[in-house]
Design a protein around this motif. Structure first.
Motif, short mmCIF file in Angstrom:
data_model
loop_
_atom_site.label_atom_id
_atom_site.label_comp_id
_atom_site.label_asym_id
_atom_site.label_seq_id
_atom_site.Cartn_x
_atom_site.Cartn_y
_atom_site.Cartn_z
N LEU A 129 14.99 14.09 43.52
CA LEU A 129 13.91 14.54 42.27
C LEU A 129 12.12 13.37 42.78
CD1 LEU A 129 16.57 13.23 39.70
CD2 LEU A 129 15.45 16.16 40.25
N ALA A 130 11.59 13.45 42.03
CA ALA A 130 10.01 13.08 42.19
C ALA A 130 10.61 12.09 41.04
CB ALA A 130 9.17 14.09 42.06
N GLU A 131 10.01 11.09 41.16
CA GLU A 131 9.57 10.16 41.20
C GLU A 131 9.24 10.13 39.47
OE1 GLU A 131 8.09 6.35 42.21
OE2 GLU A 131 8.62 5.94 43.66
N ALA A 132 9.68 9.19 38.14
CA ALA A 132 9.68 9.62 37.22
C ALA A 132 8.19 9.54 36.41
CB ALA A 132 10.25 8.25 35.95
N GLY A 133 7.74 10.02 35.65
CA GLY A 133 5.76 10.13 36.33
C GLY A 133 4.98 10.22 37.91
N SER A 134 5.54 10.46 38.25
CA SER A 134 4.67 10.91 39.60
C SER A 134 3.80 11.84 39.06
CB SER A 134 5.61 12.11 40.49
OG SER A 134 4.94 12.16 42.28
N ARG A 135 2.34 11.91 39.71
CA ARG A 135 1.71 12.89 39.07
C ARG A 135 1.35 12.85 40.83
NH1 ARG A 135 0.94 15.18 34.12
NH2 ARG A 135 -1.26 14.98 35.00
N GLY B 99 -2.85 22.30 41.95
CA GLY B 99 -3.39 21.29 41.63
C GLY B 99 -2.51 20.98 40.24
N GLU B 100 -1.75 21.54 39.84
CA GLU B 100 -1.49 21.65 38.08
C GLU B 100 -0.06 20.54 38.16
OE1 GLU B 100 -1.16 25.14 36.00
OE2 GLU B 100 -2.79 25.99 36.82
N VAL B 101 0.16 19.73 38.17
CA VAL B 101 1.38 18.70 38.19
C VAL B 101 2.10 18.74 37.12
CG1 VAL B 101 0.74 17.39 40.24
CG2 VAL B 101 -0.01 16.66 37.95
N SER B 102 1.70 18.54 35.49
CA SER B 102 2.49 18.76 34.31
C SER B 102 3.04 19.87 34.41
CB SER B 102 1.17 18.31 33.42
OG SER B 102 0.10 19.97 33.27
N MET B 103 4.30 19.87 33.18
CA MET B 103 4.83 20.81 33.36
C MET B 103 4.18 21.14 31.78
SD MET B 103 8.43 19.32 35.02
CE MET B 103 9.33 21.14 34.94
N ASP B 104 5.24 22.86 31.68
CA ASP B 104 4.94 23.42 30.10
C ASP B 104 5.87 23.15 29.14
OD1 ASP B 104 5.55 26.18 28.53
OD2 ASP B 104 3.13 25.66 28.69
N LYS B 105 5.81 22.68 27.96
CA LYS B 105 7.22 22.10 27.61
C LYS B 105 8.01 23.50 27.04
CE LYS B 105 7.65 19.19 23.08
NZ LYS B 105 7.35 18.73 22.24
N ALA B 106 7.52 23.67 26.54
CA ALA B 106 8.17 25.59 26.08
C ALA B 106 8.69 26.31 27.20
CB ALA B 106 6.73 26.52 24.87
N ARG B 107 8.15 26.87 27.97
CA ARG B 107 8.66 27.58 29.25
C ARG B 107 10.21 26.67 29.41
NH1 ARG B 107 10.44 30.81 32.99
NH2 ARG B 107 9.67 30.71 35.04
N THR B 108 9.45 25.36 29.82
CA THR B 108 10.40 24.47 30.66
C THR B 108 11.93 24.40 29.47
OG1 THR B 108 9.14 23.11 31.22
CG2 THR B 108 11.19 21.99 31.43
N ALA B 109 11.63 24.45 27.86
CA ALA B 109 12.90 24.41 27.19
C ALA B 109 13.31 25.83 27.40
CB ALA B 109 12.09 23.75 25.93
N GLU B 110 12.68 26.55 27.20
CA GLU B 110 12.58 28.23 27.79
C GLU B 110 14.34 28.53 28.68
OE1 GLU B 110 10.89 32.81 26.36
OE2 GLU B 110 10.40 31.72 27.37
N PHE B 111 13.54 27.93 30.43
CA PHE B 111 14.09 28.00 30.79
C PHE B 111 15.56 28.03 30.68
CE2 PHE B 111 15.34 26.62 35.39
CZ PHE B 111 15.48 28.06 36.02
N TRP B 112 15.45 25.95 31.10
CA TRP B 112 16.46 25.48 30.98
C TRP B 112 17.73 25.54 29.83
CZ3 TRP B 112 18.08 24.13 35.39
CH2 TRP B 112 17.31 23.65 36.53
N THR B 113 17.04 25.90 28.47
CA THR B 113 18.25 25.90 28.04
C THR B 113 18.96 27.68 28.06
OG1 THR B 113 16.63 27.19 26.01
CG2 THR B 113 17.17 24.30 25.49
N LEU B 114 18.27 28.54 27.92
CA LEU B 114 19.15 30.14 28.49
C LEU B 114 20.39 29.95 30.13
CD1 LEU B 114 19.32 32.52 28.12
CD2 LEU B 114 17.52 33.24 29.28
#
Length: 295
Positions: free
Chosen positions: A59-65, A186-201
């Protein structure tokens, strides 16, 4: 969410090498030997590892940009998962009738084994090019998986792979591709809704897979797995706060970690290969990490 780990497995003995373990030993050994190159990557600034099973999770370190460090972490994690998906397909496509599609799965396994071996060399100067090479390979792989999904569902392919499993693994590839493409831009952030939608499924489907691979005599564990399947699918349909989703993932991670030990030692009766048990354990670690980053 209630944990499905209903047994105490903290003091199980070391696993005995069984014939089935020998048959899949190539998978375990290939992953371990290839990750020897990634051990050096574990010392790369911005990369951390988490143990708890047969293989570490990168994993990348927490908070990595840092897009290079994030790209390395994604490649180290997902190229191994892609390689193992192909290895599972090989195991689940026995016999001469499936020789053609099995050979294709073997070729994909080698492709991602090679990509994994190079993933520890990702840096600020080459991460975009390396990401693109991975994206090109994963897209070809997903096309193969979606095609076999449709053939299996239509009865044109008679393998031991559920159509849902083909679809599940292909969607993981799509998620990987999207993440690499964003990092390259260069987009290092993760979309909250997309991430939750993917991983809960994904977590819900894991629970369903586990329920259907446990021995029918494991009635309590089957019931708990199906309860978790329903809970994650409900979260997928009706999003919940990130903290609740993370706690649910951590609960199922506890089960997966205990189940891996129980499966290896015969404490839990199933047709779940230990390599598959470790595979889904690492994905739960990744799920919790991604959800935290997206919060």
């Amino acid at each position: 969410m209630e944990s499905i780990a209903t047994r105490t497995l903290d003091h199980v003995p070391a696993p005995v090498m069984s014939r089935r373990r020998v048959l899949v030993g190539g998978l375990a050994l290939v992953g371990t030997s290839l990750l020897a190159t990634a051990e050096a990557a574990g010392r790369y600034a911005g990369i951390v590892t988490k143990g708890g099973g047969t293989k570490p999770t990168y994993l990348a370190e927490a908070g990595s940009r840092d897009p290079a460090a994030l790209s390395m972490a994604e490649n180290l994690f997902w190229n191994e998962q892609m390689m193992e998906h192909a290895a599972f397909f090989v195991m689940l496509m026995p016999g001469p009738e499936l020789a053609r599609v099995r050979k294709q799965a073997e070729a994909f396994k080698e492709t991602f084994a090679a990509q994994l071996a190079k993933s520890g060399n990702v840096d600020a100067g080459n991460y975009r090019a390396f990401n693109q090479s991975t994206i090109d390979q994963v897209k070809r792989y997903s096309e193969y998986e979606y095609r076999l999904r449709d053939e299996q569902a239509a009865g044109k392919l008679q393998s031991l792979v559920w159509p849902t499993f083909f679809d599940h693994t292909a969607r993981e590839g799509d998620y990987f591709v999207d993440r690499l493409a964003r990092l390259s831009q260069g987009e290092v952030s993760m979309d909250k809704a997309r991430t939750a939608e993917f991983w809960t499924l994904i977590m819900g489907e894991h629970a369903g897979f586990i329920a259907h691979l446990l021995d029918p005599s494991e009635q309590a564990l089957v019931a708990k797995a199906m309860k978790n399947n329903e809970a994650f699918l409900k979260m997928h349909a009706h999003p919940v706060p990130t903290g609740k989703a993370v706690r649910a993932v951590e609960d199922i991670l506890d089960f997966k970690t205990a189940a891996q030990k129980g499966i290896e030692t015969g404490k839990i009766k199933s047709i779940i290969d230990p390599a598959l048990a470790d595979h889904v354990r690492r994905e739960a670690i990744k799920a919790a990490d991604d959800l935290r980053r997206a919060a």
